[in-house]
Design a protein around this motif. Structure first.
Motif, PDB file in Angstrom:
ATOM      1  N   ARG A 190       0.841  -1.197   0.000  1.00 24.48           N
ATOM      2  CA  ARG A 190       0.000   0.000   0.000  1.00 24.48           C
ATOM      3  C   ARG A 190       0.877   1.247   0.000  1.00 24.48           C
ATOM      4  O   ARG A 190       2.054   1.185   0.373  1.00 24.48           O
ATOM      5  CB  ARG A 190      -0.908   0.000   1.226  1.00 24.48           C
ATOM      6  CG  ARG A 190      -0.155   0.112   2.550  1.00 24.48           C
ATOM      7  CD  ARG A 190      -1.096   0.111   3.740  1.00 24.48           C
ATOM      8  NE  ARG A 190      -0.347   0.358   4.983  1.00 24.48           N
ATOM      9  CZ  ARG A 190      -0.918   0.538   6.165  1.00 24.48           C
ATOM     10  NH1 ARG A 190      -2.234   0.479   6.273  1.00 24.48           N
ATOM     11  NH2 ARG A 190      -0.185   0.773   7.238  1.00 24.48           N
ATOM     12  N   PRO A 191       0.306   2.413  -0.409  1.00 22.47           N
ATOM     13  CA  PRO A 191       1.057   3.664  -0.256  1.00 22.47           C
ATOM     14  C   PRO A 191       1.201   3.965   1.235  1.00 22.47           C
ATOM     15  O   PRO A 191       0.286   3.711   2.023  1.00 22.47           O
ATOM     16  CB  PRO A 191       0.174   4.707  -0.941  1.00 22.47           C
ATOM     17  CG  PRO A 191      -0.851   3.933  -1.697  1.00 22.47           C
ATOM     18  CD  PRO A 191      -1.009   2.619  -1.030  1.00 22.47           C
ATOM     19  N   ALA A 192       2.351   4.501   1.616  1.00 27.49           N
ATOM     20  CA  ALA A 192       2.582   4.832   3.012  1.00 27.49           C
ATOM     21  C   ALA A 192       2.466   6.333   3.217  1.00 27.49           C
ATOM     22  O   ALA A 192       2.840   7.134   2.347  1.00 27.49           O
ATOM     23  CB  ALA A 192       3.965   4.365   3.449  1.00 27.49           C
ATOM     24  N   ALA A 193       1.936   6.721   4.367  1.00 25.15           N
ATOM     25  CA  ALA A 193       1.932   8.130   4.731  1.00 25.15           C
ATOM     26  C   ALA A 193       3.376   8.577   4.925  1.00 25.15           C
ATOM     27  O   ALA A 193       4.206   7.837   5.453  1.00 25.15           O
ATOM     28  CB  ALA A 193       1.141   8.336   6.022  1.00 25.15           C
ATOM     29  N   VAL A 194       3.692   9.797   4.480  1.00 27.72           N
ATOM     30  CA  VAL A 194       5.068  10.283   4.575  1.00 27.72           C
ATOM     31  C   VAL A 194       5.141  11.491   5.506  1.00 27.72           C
ATOM     32  O   VAL A 194       4.205  12.283   5.603  1.00 27.72           O
ATOM     33  CB  VAL A 194       5.639  10.649   3.189  1.00 27.72           C
ATOM     34  CG1 VAL A 194       5.687   9.423   2.295  1.00 27.72           C
ATOM     35  CG2 VAL A 194       4.835  11.753   2.523  1.00 27.72           C
ATOM     36  N   GLY A 195       6.258  11.610   6.185  1.00 23.27           N
ATOM     37  CA  GLY A 195       6.508  12.748   7.048  1.00 23.27           C
ATOM     38  C   GLY A 195       7.137  13.888   6.278  1.00 23.27           C
ATOM     39  O   GLY A 195       7.347  13.810   5.060  1.00 23.27           O
TER      40      GLY A 195
END
Length: 216
Positions: A190-195
């Motif tokens: 899945r796409p990951a949330a990025v900081g």
């Protein structure tokens, strides 16, 4: 492990790798771990430890930063853990789980009371220097019983845009590292949330969950 580097990250509060809740992929696929004794490398103060304990596992983490261990047990309850020397580790036991303070690369089955049944790695393989990955995976195989299982979470992105940690680990990397000792299965991607660090670099991150079964 570079203790000074990770202590500095914790002291400065640069712990974006810490999730404030049990990992979502773990919660969806925890059944794949089976049951018994689970090892969590480079565990920090992860909520995954308590979650695995509450699912009935005997849980042992390894963490090199003392302040991370102190924060973990402070959040678990008011009672201080029991501390014992287990060279080259210091063992912290309490709240139904154990954390070994020390370098995960020095871990042997004897430190764990024997080979474990399972491993959950969410932020360990991606945190160790790429030059040490083979040694890290070999250590996982050493402490895991034949037929034991690993849930491995990786992150993958264009390493040309920025460097780790967390380092990019591709499916090809996982198979090259693990095929000799493990059967490898991709369970989810899945796409990951990025900081902010990744957003500023324009780096898109893919998060993948692999199931590794140790060959007998």
């Amino acid at each position: 492990m570079d203790r000074t580097f990770w202590e500095e990250r914790w002291n400065l509060g640069q712990t974006g790798f810490h999730e404030g809740a049990p990992n979502e992929l773990l919660r969806r696929h925890v059944g794949a771990l089976g049951a018994g004794h689970v090892y969590v490398p480079l565990c920090g103060k992860s909520n995954d430890l308590k979650y695995l304990r509450d699912q009935g596992f005997d849980v042992t983490g390894v963490e090199i930063v003392p302040s991370a261990i102190a924060q973990l047990f402070a959040e678990l309850g008011p009672e201080a853990p029991r501390v014992e020397e287990l060279p080259p580790f210091r063992r912290h036991s309490g709240a139904g789980l154990t954390v070994l303070e020390g370098d995960a690369f020095a871990l042997t089955p004897a430190h764990l009371g024997g080979e474990v049944d399972a491993v959950f790695d969410r932020a360990a393989l991606v945190a160790v220097a790429p030059s040490t990955r083979e040694a890290y995976v070999a250590r996982l195989a050493d402490v895991l019983r034949p037929g034991g299982r690993v849930l491995l979470v990786t992150f993958d992105y264009d390493q040309k845009k920025l460097s780790g940690p967390p380092w990019a680990v591709s499916p090809e990397d996982v198979r090259a590292l693990c095929d000799a000792a493990f059967e490898v299965e991709l369970l989810e991607e899945r796409p990951a949330a990025v900081g902010p660090k990744f957003a500023a670099a324009g780096a898109e991150v893919r998060e993948r969950l692999f199931l590794l079964r140790k060959r007998g």
